[in-house]
Each structure stands twice: as C-alpha cells, then as structure tokens.
Design a protein around this motif. Sequence first.
Motif, mmCIF file in Angstrom:
data_model
loop_
_atom_site.group_PDB
_atom_site.id
_atom_site.type_symbol
_atom_site.label_atom_id
_atom_site.label_comp_id
_atom_site.label_asym_id
_atom_site.label_seq_id
_atom_site.Cartn_x
_atom_site.Cartn_y
_atom_site.Cartn_z
ATOM 1 N N UNK A 272 3.769 7.935 6.208
ATOM 2 C CA UNK A 272 3.456 6.479 6.633
ATOM 3 C C UNK A 272 4.554 5.573 6.691
ATOM 4 N N UNK A 273 5.672 5.614 5.948
ATOM 5 C CA UNK A 273 6.644 4.784 5.564
ATOM 6 C C UNK A 273 7.432 5.104 6.860
ATOM 7 N N UNK B 18 0.738 -1.295 0.011
ATOM 8 C CA UNK B 18 -0.070 -0.067 0.097
ATOM 9 C C UNK B 18 0.771 1.196 0.019
ATOM 10 N N UNK B 19 2.047 1.110 0.738
ATOM 11 C CA UNK B 19 2.751 2.473 0.688
ATOM 12 C C UNK B 19 3.500 2.481 -0.593
ATOM 13 N N UNK B 20 3.862 1.414 -1.389
ATOM 14 C CA UNK B 20 4.364 1.634 -2.541
ATOM 15 C C UNK B 20 3.340 2.199 -3.632
ATOM 16 N N UNK B 21 2.113 1.843 -3.220
ATOM 17 C CA UNK B 21 1.180 2.305 -4.367
ATOM 18 C C UNK B 21 0.780 3.718 -4.049
ATOM 19 N N UNK C 215 16.624 6.304 5.047
ATOM 20 C CA UNK C 215 16.304 6.504 3.594
ATOM 21 C C UNK C 215 14.976 7.036 3.653
ATOM 22 N N UNK C 216 13.959 6.856 4.312
ATOM 23 C CA UNK C 216 12.507 7.405 4.269
ATOM 24 C C UNK C 216 12.428 8.933 4.623
ATOM 25 N N UNK C 217 13.341 9.465 5.711
ATOM 26 C CA UNK C 217 13.333 10.787 5.791
ATOM 27 C C UNK C 217 14.029 11.376 4.723
ATOM 28 N N UNK D 160 -2.039 14.804 -5.761
ATOM 29 C CA UNK D 160 -1.463 15.964 -4.734
ATOM 30 C C UNK D 160 -1.837 15.219 -3.438
ATOM 31 N N UNK D 161 -0.671 15.266 -2.511
ATOM 32 C CA UNK D 161 -0.535 14.995 -1.050
ATOM 33 C C UNK D 161 -0.708 13.477 -0.922
ATOM 34 N N UNK D 162 -0.690 12.461 -1.782
ATOM 35 C CA UNK D 162 -0.697 11.141 -1.689
ATOM 36 C C UNK D 162 0.717 10.521 -1.411
#
Length: 120
Positions: free
Chosen positions: A76-77, A55-58, A108-110, A67-69
């Motif tokens: 979330x990651x 879901x995070x990948x999507x 990496x996420x940050x 926008x915003x997704x």
Amino acid sequence: MSIIPDPWWPSAALALVVLVDALLTAYPPKFVRDCLDGVHFPREWWWVLVVVKLLAVAGLVVGLWWPGVALAANVGVIAYFVCAAVAHVRARFTGQTFWVNCVGMLVLSVAALVLAFGPA
C-alpha cells in the motif's frame, strides 16, 4: 516467501519513516506545502493523507506479528508513492522535491519490501 517480515527491521524502519512523513504532512513545513500545492492537491483534503499514512504505520507495526498485514501495508505504501509520482509528473512538478522526497520514498518502500519479504 514469508508473510511475516524476516528480517523485521525493514518494516519497522519504513514505519518510522512513514510516521515522520505523516507528522510532516499534519504540520507541513514549507517544502511539504510547496509539494502538495505543486501537484494541485486541495488543502481541504490534506488531512486524508495523514490518515492514510498513519494507517500504513499501524499496518507495518501490527504486521510484525500478524501474518500478511505488514506485506499488505508495504504494498500500500508503494502504491501511495506511485500515485504521488504520477501526480507529480502530470502536474509537471518534477523538481528536487519530486526526486528527493517522492521518488526517494518510493525507492525506500520498494527496498523495505524486497529486504523484508524477498527471497531468503
């Protein structure tokens, strides 16, 4: 701050890395099994981690245009890996797997968030 990633490539790169992570969780090699067992995460719930990561990948991919997704998915990651880090610390499972995989993914996420959505 833009709510569409600019540049786009940090979100795309994070999506690719999280996709590989999801596949490694779905078909876990020994180091992933050891990690999840080390934090006492029940095996019957491992599939949930795969769903969350996919879901995070999507979200990261869809967010390249919507926008915003991607921003929400990236946050979330980060939250996911903060929770993973807390689980590692609480379980006192803070060896190489924790530092390389868990903290590495958090950094990496940050970095992706700052590069894609930080000040221009």
